[in-house]
Design a protein around this motif. Sequence first.
Motif, mmCIF file in Angstrom:
data_model
loop_
_atom_site.group_PDB
_atom_site.id
_atom_site.type_symbol
_atom_site.label_atom_id
_atom_site.label_comp_id
_atom_site.label_asym_id
_atom_site.label_seq_id
_atom_site.Cartn_x
_atom_site.Cartn_y
_atom_site.Cartn_z
ATOM 1 N N ILE A 30 0.367 -1.029 0.092
ATOM 2 C CA ILE A 30 -0.366 -0.278 -0.140
ATOM 3 C C ILE A 30 1.130 1.222 -0.117
ATOM 4 O O ILE A 30 1.739 1.457 0.883
ATOM 5 C CB ILE A 30 -1.309 -0.237 1.404
ATOM 6 N N PHE A 31 1.447 2.235 -1.007
ATOM 7 C CA PHE A 31 1.511 3.375 -1.015
ATOM 8 C C PHE A 31 1.225 3.960 -1.184
ATOM 9 O O PHE A 31 0.173 3.913 -2.288
ATOM 10 C CB PHE A 31 3.026 2.616 -1.970
ATOM 11 N N GLY A 32 1.595 5.444 -1.324
ATOM 12 C CA GLY A 32 0.368 6.417 -0.325
ATOM 13 C C GLY A 32 0.736 7.411 -1.033
ATOM 14 O O GLY A 32 1.908 7.614 0.340
ATOM 15 N N HIS A 33 -0.200 8.569 -0.779
ATOM 16 C CA HIS A 33 0.293 9.928 -0.304
ATOM 17 C C HIS A 33 -0.561 10.257 0.893
ATOM 18 O O HIS A 33 -1.456 10.847 1.104
ATOM 19 C CB HIS A 33 0.598 11.328 -1.555
ATOM 20 N N MET A 34 0.306 9.457 2.067
ATOM 21 C CA MET A 34 -0.512 9.710 3.319
ATOM 22 C C MET A 34 0.177 9.084 4.159
ATOM 23 O O MET A 34 1.048 8.636 3.762
ATOM 24 C CB MET A 34 -1.643 8.495 3.028
ATOM 25 N N PRO A 35 0.516 10.430 5.206
ATOM 26 C CA PRO A 35 1.694 9.448 6.784
ATOM 27 C C PRO A 35 1.226 8.497 6.838
ATOM 28 O O PRO A 35 0.409 7.783 6.983
ATOM 29 C CB PRO A 35 1.064 10.874 7.563
ATOM 30 N N ILE A 36 2.741 7.724 7.780
ATOM 31 C CA ILE A 36 2.036 6.585 8.011
ATOM 32 C C ILE A 36 1.717 6.967 9.141
ATOM 33 O O ILE A 36 1.313 5.930 10.197
ATOM 34 C CB ILE A 36 3.149 5.418 7.264
ATOM 35 N N THR A 37 2.331 7.986 9.987
ATOM 36 C CA THR A 37 1.963 8.404 11.693
ATOM 37 C C THR A 37 0.849 9.408 11.197
ATOM 38 O O THR A 37 1.060 9.499 11.067
ATOM 39 C CB THR A 37 3.241 8.209 12.401
ATOM 40 N N ASP A 38 -0.266 8.792 11.788
ATOM 41 C CA ASP A 38 -0.940 9.802 11.756
ATOM 42 C C ASP A 38 -2.348 10.199 12.741
ATOM 43 O O ASP A 38 -2.960 9.374 13.110
ATOM 44 C CB ASP A 38 -2.090 9.528 10.301
ATOM 45 N N PRO A 39 -1.541 10.847 13.764
ATOM 46 C CA PRO A 39 -2.585 10.586 14.666
ATOM 47 C C PRO A 39 -4.078 11.354 14.924
ATOM 48 O O PRO A 39 -4.644 10.821 15.959
ATOM 49 C CB PRO A 39 -1.476 11.747 16.017
ATOM 50 N N GLU A 40 -4.065 12.374 14.538
ATOM 51 C CA GLU A 40 -5.655 13.093 13.837
ATOM 52 C C GLU A 40 -6.185 12.723 13.343
ATOM 53 O O GLU A 40 -7.497 11.737 14.025
ATOM 54 C CB GLU A 40 -5.341 14.558 13.467
ATOM 55 N N ALA A 41 -5.735 11.751 12.403
ATOM 56 C CA ALA A 41 -6.898 11.557 11.287
ATOM 57 C C ALA A 41 -6.959 9.656 10.904
ATOM 58 O O ALA A 41 -8.018 8.671 10.797
ATOM 59 C CB ALA A 41 -6.817 11.777 9.522
ATOM 60 N N HIS A 42 -5.949 9.135 10.932
ATOM 61 C CA HIS A 42 -5.652 7.351 11.636
ATOM 62 C C HIS A 42 -6.071 7.473 10.358
ATOM 63 O O HIS A 42 -6.430 5.757 10.295
ATOM 64 C CB HIS A 42 -6.458 7.570 13.069
ATOM 65 N N GLU A 43 -6.417 7.674 9.446
ATOM 66 C CA GLU A 43 -6.287 7.195 7.890
ATOM 67 C C GLU A 43 -5.886 6.095 7.643
ATOM 68 O O GLU A 43 -6.837 4.762 6.932
ATOM 69 C CB GLU A 43 -6.599 8.731 7.011
ATOM 70 N N ILE A 44 -4.662 6.272 7.752
ATOM 71 C CA ILE A 44 -3.763 4.615 7.458
ATOM 72 C C ILE A 44 -4.054 3.487 8.373
ATOM 73 O O ILE A 44 -4.232 2.344 8.228
ATOM 74 C CB ILE A 44 -2.561 4.776 7.463
ATOM 75 N N ASN A 45 -5.015 3.762 9.682
ATOM 76 C CA ASN A 45 -4.964 2.324 10.631
ATOM 77 C C ASN A 45 -6.336 2.579 10.322
ATOM 78 O O ASN A 45 -6.236 0.747 10.537
ATOM 79 C CB ASN A 45 -4.843 3.306 11.528
ATOM 80 N N HIS A 46 -6.721 3.174 9.467
ATOM 81 C CA HIS A 46 -8.759 2.673 9.199
ATOM 82 C C HIS A 46 -8.679 1.787 8.314
ATOM 83 O O HIS A 46 -9.114 0.279 8.108
ATOM 84 C CB HIS A 46 -9.757 3.695 8.606
ATOM 85 N N VAL A 47 -7.258 1.720 7.125
ATOM 86 C CA VAL A 47 -7.409 1.107 5.810
ATOM 87 C C VAL A 47 -6.774 -0.210 6.707
ATOM 88 O O VAL A 47 -7.276 -0.905 6.069
ATOM 89 C CB VAL A 47 -6.011 2.005 5.053
ATOM 90 N N HIS A 48 -5.461 -0.229 7.345
ATOM 91 C CA HIS A 48 -5.006 -1.348 7.746
ATOM 92 C C HIS A 48 -6.287 -2.875 8.121
ATOM 93 O O HIS A 48 -5.792 -3.010 8.415
ATOM 94 C CB HIS A 48 -3.912 -0.723 8.632
ATOM 95 N N THR A 49 -7.172 -1.687 9.257
ATOM 96 C CA THR A 49 -7.288 -2.820 9.673
ATOM 97 C C THR A 49 -8.369 -3.391 9.077
ATOM 98 O O THR A 49 -9.218 -4.410 8.906
ATOM 99 C CB THR A 49 -8.661 -1.624 11.125
ATOM 100 N N THR A 50 -9.205 -2.627 8.205
ATOM 101 C CA THR A 50 -10.127 -3.511 7.030
ATOM 102 C C THR A 50 -9.600 -4.594 5.841
ATOM 103 O O THR A 50 -9.291 -5.651 5.492
ATOM 104 C CB THR A 50 -10.460 -2.545 5.629
ATOM 105 N N LEU A 51 -8.017 -3.972 5.826
ATOM 106 C CA LEU A 51 -7.622 -4.939 4.467
ATOM 107 C C LEU A 51 -7.186 -6.213 5.713
ATOM 108 O O LEU A 51 -6.819 -7.609 4.951
ATOM 109 C CB LEU A 51 -6.263 -4.336 4.733
ATOM 110 N N ARG A 52 -6.666 -5.983 7.343
ATOM 111 C CA ARG A 52 -5.648 -6.845 8.345
ATOM 112 C C ARG A 52 -7.835 -8.223 7.623
ATOM 113 O O ARG A 52 -7.424 -9.525 8.090
ATOM 114 C CB ARG A 52 -5.948 -7.096 8.944
ATOM 115 N N LYS A 53 -8.501 -7.249 7.854
ATOM 116 C CA LYS A 53 -9.694 -8.439 8.057
ATOM 117 C C LYS A 53 -9.897 -9.403 6.734
ATOM 118 O O LYS A 53 -9.958 -10.253 7.000
ATOM 119 C CB LYS A 53 -11.116 -7.842 7.953
ATOM 120 N N LEU A 54 -9.681 -8.874 5.222
ATOM 121 C CA LEU A 54 -9.684 -9.358 4.471
ATOM 122 C C LEU A 54 -8.167 -10.772 4.156
ATOM 123 O O LEU A 54 -8.576 -11.406 3.113
ATOM 124 C CB LEU A 54 -9.401 -8.793 3.057
#
Length: 566
Positions: free
Chosen positions: A220-244
């Motif tokens: 998963i490569f993108g224009h999104m910080p890998i540490t995102d304490p405010e929006a946690h966008e990448i962590n939301h992506v990870h939670t879904t991908l890990r389920k799949l």
Amino acid sequence: IPTFLQNVLQNGISKELNTRELEIGELNFLHTTDTHGWLGSHINQANYDADWGDFVSFASSFKRQKVGKSRDLILIDTGDKHDGNGLSDATVPNGRISTEIFNEQDYDLLTLGNHELYTAENTILEYYSTALSQKFKDAYVSSNVEFVTDDGDLVPFGSKYRYFETHNQNIRILALSFMFNFQRTNPRARVSPATSIFQQDWFKQMVKQYPQDKVDVIVIFGHMPITDPEAHEINHVHTTLRKLYPETVIQYFGGHSHIRDFAVFDERATGLQSGRFSETVGFLSIDKIKSGAPEFKRRYIDFGKHSFAYHSGVSRQTKKGQDLSLKIASVRQELNLNEVIGHVPTSYYMYSKPITSKHNIYNLLVTKVLPRLKSDQTDETKSRFIIINTGSIRYDLYKGNFTKDTEFIVSPFPNDWNFVEVPLSLAEGVADYLNEGPVLYTSMAPPGARSRKRHPESCPFIHDPKLSKGYTTRDDFGCDGDDVPHNTELYFTVPNVVQSVELKPTDGVNVHLVFYSFIQKDILKALNELGETRLSGFEHFTDRDCKRYGGASTKELLKEYIRDGE
Ligand SMILES: O=c1ccn([C@@H]2O[C@H](COP(=O)(O)O)[C@@H](O)[C@H]2O)c(=O)[nH]1
Ligand SMILES: [Zn+2]
Ligand SMILES: [Zn+2]
């Protein structure tokens, strides 16, 4: 062969660089991000003295000499290629030549950043010259950005995903790319929230076609910080991908927040972010991919000729790299980027000097540069407050020649000045209001501060004047990520905005509040919230109350200040 490389070849170590060999794995990555036009090297900083020709040479020599035929290398970039250097910004359209130069690197995976989306001309250039190019039509991925065609139709900005097998180890890769939730796109593009794609048919179809047993590594490569304490966008992506994909190795590559960073998501998933402005090439390797217990290694390589020579074992450029370096030098000549406009008597820093210091660039701007602003639209007899967002300043201003390039390096944006006439009692509260609130877009908070929430404890401070100044990075693996130890840079906090205040004694109660059109929404929000609490019968300010102020941009004002001297 330079002496330092002879040492390396004979002894396997580099005394001069004080580094060690990279730990090559089955699957290896080189990563760049947020290059912002810095393809012509850092003329004032010896440790970042490589240009794009050197980088192209390095990647191919490293692949040939170090990765070899039994392991694999993937080259990735995660966007933001404009705004920050004359090589990209001094052409019309912005990026006309730098895009060609950038595209000489043989990326396996690449995508866009928000700086490819501020203006329609940059978006159109990116779409046609890179996303649709013959060279990158498979490699260019964007899962949540769409391009708007001349007819107004929405089409994917490159591929939604890429599935491929590596040449040597036959590792099956499934790659997707996400842009952070960027809200300021021009009308020629649309960004959807990253997690919204999980509901889309193409994504469901992709998961069906490439389930867990057909994928070895998800990238998963993108224009999104890998540490995102405010929006946690990448962590939301990870939670879904890990389920799949509960067992699959997942490797993230991020960008946008301009820091060196490495994060562990779980025992089979990590993320790497590789700084900014061609100061860093990120290296990542994964070993034992199919064992269920993968091993990850990371390193932040300085973007310098010595580092490149050391890690590839080759000090000579390839023919392609040499030609590219010559081209860069001739484009810099053509664009007059070396033209000397004035002399900077002393260096001015964004965060390695406190904001109250006369060596701080924001201090210089508010005390000496912004007061030179002259409106071409309104009378200037009123008291005024000029507010700028600190994120609009992009780099330190170094002692020595001030060239045409320096203008773009320090302040690349052609921001327009607007103003609104407001009671003094409101104007004087706006900067504090904005500074007490959340981060305003990207403020220029120093790198340490941007990852501090995750790592409150920092790495041991290195004080060794023999070393070059630079990053001392703390990440989830500790303090040994920087390939070369640096003399640690001191960091002081930087507010969201700074202001220059000119109060005139004869004035009435109203003043002019002058600001970049870029932050108009935030200025209005501050005025309206302050007005509601401070003034009775207060009526909200709207865009209609904001007028053009005109006058020279900060880059022009700075140039004139340096040219005229004190
Ligand atoms: O017109 C502009 C555009 C951007 N900025 C500042 O830049 C950052 C975004 O840059 P990244 O490289 O994507 O971090 C934005 O948040 C602003 O701080 C600007 O000032 N004016
Ligand atoms: Zn950036
Ligand atoms: Zn960005």
